[in-house]
Scaffold this motif. Sequence first.
Motif, mmCIF file in Angstrom:
data_model
loop_
_atom_site.group_PDB
_atom_site.id
_atom_site.type_symbol
_atom_site.label_atom_id
_atom_site.label_comp_id
_atom_site.label_asym_id
_atom_site.label_seq_id
_atom_site.Cartn_x
_atom_site.Cartn_y
_atom_site.Cartn_z
ATOM 1 N N GLU A 90 0.830 -1.208 0.000
ATOM 2 C CA GLU A 90 0.000 0.000 0.000
ATOM 3 C C GLU A 90 0.860 1.252 0.000
ATOM 4 N N TRP B 149 -7.434 1.163 -0.769
ATOM 5 C CA TRP B 149 -7.110 -0.050 -0.021
ATOM 6 C C TRP B 149 -8.251 -0.565 0.837
ATOM 7 N N SER B 150 -9.265 0.245 1.082
ATOM 8 C CA SER B 150 -10.427 -0.262 1.817
ATOM 9 C C SER B 150 -11.344 -1.104 0.928
ATOM 10 N N ASP B 151 -11.141 -1.011 -0.387
ATOM 11 C CA ASP B 151 -11.913 -1.808 -1.345
ATOM 12 C C ASP B 151 -11.040 -2.983 -1.779
ATOM 13 N N GLU B 152 -11.274 -4.136 -1.178
ATOM 14 C CA GLU B 152 -10.405 -5.290 -1.418
ATOM 15 C C GLU B 152 -10.411 -5.722 -2.884
ATOM 16 N N THR B 153 -11.574 -5.685 -3.529
ATOM 17 C CA THR B 153 -11.658 -6.112 -4.929
ATOM 18 C C THR B 153 -10.866 -5.175 -5.831
ATOM 19 N N SER C 3 -8.460 -3.013 -5.016
ATOM 20 C CA SER C 3 -7.025 -3.011 -4.723
ATOM 21 C C SER C 3 -6.348 -4.274 -5.247
ATOM 22 N N ARG C 4 -7.027 -5.414 -5.114
ATOM 23 C CA ARG C 4 -6.437 -6.655 -5.605
ATOM 24 C C ARG C 4 -6.313 -6.629 -7.133
#
Length: 458
Positions: free
Chosen positions: A178, A378-382, A384-385
């Motif tokens: 991050e 980074w709070s949105d896992e989908t 960010s991944r």
Amino acid sequence: MAHPELLGIEADDETYSELHDAFAWEVERASAVTILAGYFNPEYITRLLNRIPQRPVARRRTCRVRIGIGIDPGLPLIGEWLRLRFLKSAIKEAGFKNTEVFAIRDGSVHFHTKVYGFIRKTQRSWYVGSANPGNRRHEMMVRVSGRHDALSAYADAALSKGIEVDEAPPVDEAQTLEGFFASGYLAYRPPAANLFTFDAVRLKPDERKALDDRGGERLGIPYAAVTTKGYGFRLAEAMDEAEVLPVDEGWERGTPKRLSHRRLSVETSLGFWVPRPYSEKIERDLAAVRTRRQERLARFMERLVADGGEERATQAFSTYIQAVNATLGECGLRERPVAEARAGFANFLSARVKLLKDCKRRERYCRTLVLTPMPNIWSDETASREFIASFFEDVAWRASAVGGRPRILRAFQDGLGGDVNLSDPGDTECALVERLASRPWTDAVWFRAEDDDEDIGN
């Protein structure tokens, strides 16, 4: 509570109060204010403190203000640091001489507390809960009245951990993925639009083919943009300012090759990611290009709005549409109604004059590349991944390509070590995570010892 109506609750003095009204009531009588939060709105904090009366002058001069803001590891350090400096400057300019503003940041852990403390002479109030200063969300905080040694000790400890923003910001060392990505920028090219070319004829495909077969560029239609779909009328050329067109034909004409961001970036699902050192070099070069183009547009505007400028443009368009109709007739094609074309051009000309007079729109029109800070995804896992996966996929694809490696991949390889296989996205990601855990990644890593500073533009 902030926005208690969202829960169908009516505020009253005994049980619930509107949060910001409560803050305003507290601060108007305060002799000391303490704010701890994970995020902040500088304008809101300044407005809140400005509720303390200016008379007598000593009220603000002696009021002690302490603010500690946690800097999210997913946000660029320098940008948040500058915002905190701006906040402190605004508070001091409002007359608060006893002011301290701290940045709280420790590795990958985000200081996310929300605590507000107010002292009114000998009376103390603490608000503990979920509210960051100045957001628009529904929030709930609990008011604790009277002396509270534990909360006082907590606030003192948090502020002692922070760094006063008057000091130079610490070196931005990325220790996580991050932090690594947050230090960069996203680049994109604004869509090119032929804003100064008027499509008066709107040729159908078979009509265009007939004109191309007859001679195309050799037809000699004055002011015609033969490379556009409809042989559009080029307004700038009619005003002897053909070189003014930053996004018409020849968008890249005169643009230095060193502005090519592809060699200095990695393509991702959100756009092209650029490390901060490279973005600073690109931005300097972009500024020079924008200045030249703005000067051309200003000169074009002067010609167009000068006495007789619009009349000259209108006359040139009449010459153009007559020549177009003559050519269409020679090809056995339908001629265009002249009156209708002239009416459309009048609207087009009026809109372009309005655009040129607007300095902000002229600035936007001159952009060749836009750099924006990396958003906090980074709070949105989908999301960010997907971003991370796309980054390493592009690295792998370009590392496997035939030919020399671009500047960013050479620096990336050096930072990870020569034995890392960049053509394998999984191995590269693991190598970067391990590298960040053992040695933070600084801006200096992007510069190789044998490269001089100018090389990053090539």
